[in-house]
Design an enzyme around this catalytic site. Structure first.
Site, short mmCIF file in Angstrom:
data_model
loop_
_atom_site.label_atom_id
_atom_site.label_comp_id
_atom_site.label_asym_id
_atom_site.label_seq_id
_atom_site.Cartn_x
_atom_site.Cartn_y
_atom_site.Cartn_z
CB ALA A 1 -0.63 -0.03 1.06
CE1 TYR A 2 5.95 5.46 2.38
CE2 TYR A 2 7.31 3.89 1.03
CZ TYR A 2 6.99 5.04 1.71
OH TYR A 2 8.08 5.96 1.43
CB ALA A 3 5.11 0.58 -2.98
#
Length: 240
Positions: free
Chosen positions: A151-153
């Site tokens: 999700a961060y990426a």
């Protein structure tokens, strides 16, 4: 005729690390600075003493983002630049709903820059050709992805894509670029084994420090032509 005061630079997430260093960098240049912070770190008091306008903000909701935008507009009718540095970090892990992870990452890395760029557009325009800037701080994982921080990426990749869209929308008055750093500096608690392992991941084998980012931003601010680009600051890490 009174000397015209320079327009402030807005830096989000300036309570520590790169954001804090950038705020002091511009203050040392006698450049007015407005910063957002979520947590009242002791460093915020130092920024206030140095002359920065420090506004506490909650970007966990769209209302919080828009409230912050109104606060900025109440203090200035023009901005030299917006540096979107505010960030969060959350891994997919057992016990945490996946929807919570993706929503939190998208809120800080996509909703906040998207809404602020629109809400503060008028403060950036009207100052001449290439006279204003937006900088999106993304991450080197935009290029390679991450199996532990999906999700961060993904949220940082969305921010990278918005760079090109806003560059098209705001040209030629406003230049919009992204900076994608990998290791820039260590945390105080990082042990020697971790540090060496991290250094070995890049070709250059150093943690260059915040100046590497501030020097690049100085160049982008000075340029009258460069827009819609992403600049990797990763020591050649993808080539390892």
């Amino acid at each position: 005729m009174a000397e015209q005061q320079p327009r402030p630079i807005l830096i989000t997430g300036a309570g520590r690390r790169i954001g804090l260093a950038l705020a002091h960098h511009f203050l040392q240049q006698r450049q007015p600075v407005i910063v957002s912070y979520r947590t009242p770190y002791p460093a915020i008091d130092g920024l206030r003493e140095a002359g920065a306008l420090c506004l506490q903000a909650d970007f966990s909701s769209d209302d919080g983002i828009l409230t912050f935008a109104e606060a900025v507009k109440s203090h200035t009718d023009g901005l030299r630049a917006i540096i979107h540095n505010a960030s969060d970090w959350m891994a997919e892990k057992p016990g945490v709903p996946l929807s919570t992870v993706i929503n939190r990452m998208m809120q800080i890395h996509v909703h906040a820059p998207y809404l602020l760029n629109h809400a503060l557009e008028a403060l950036l325009r009207g100052h001449g050709h290439a006279a204003s800037d937006i900088i999106h701080i993304t991450d080197y994982v935009v290029e390679r992805g991450s199996d532990k921080h999906i999700a961060y990426a993904a949220s940082k990749a969305a921010l990278d894509n918005m760079t090109r869209s806003f560059a098209r929308k705001l040209a030629p008055e406003v230049k919009v670029n992204a900076i994608a750093p990998s290791l820039i500096m260590f945390n105080e608690g990082d042990d020697e084994a971790y540090r060496q392992q991290a250094l070995d991941k890049s070709l250059m084998k150093i943690a260059p420090g915040e100046k590497e980012i501030s020097d690049l931003i100085d160049y982008l601010f000075t340029s009258r032509y460069v827009t819609g680009r992403s600049f990797a600051v990763d020591g050649g890490r993808p080539l390892r």
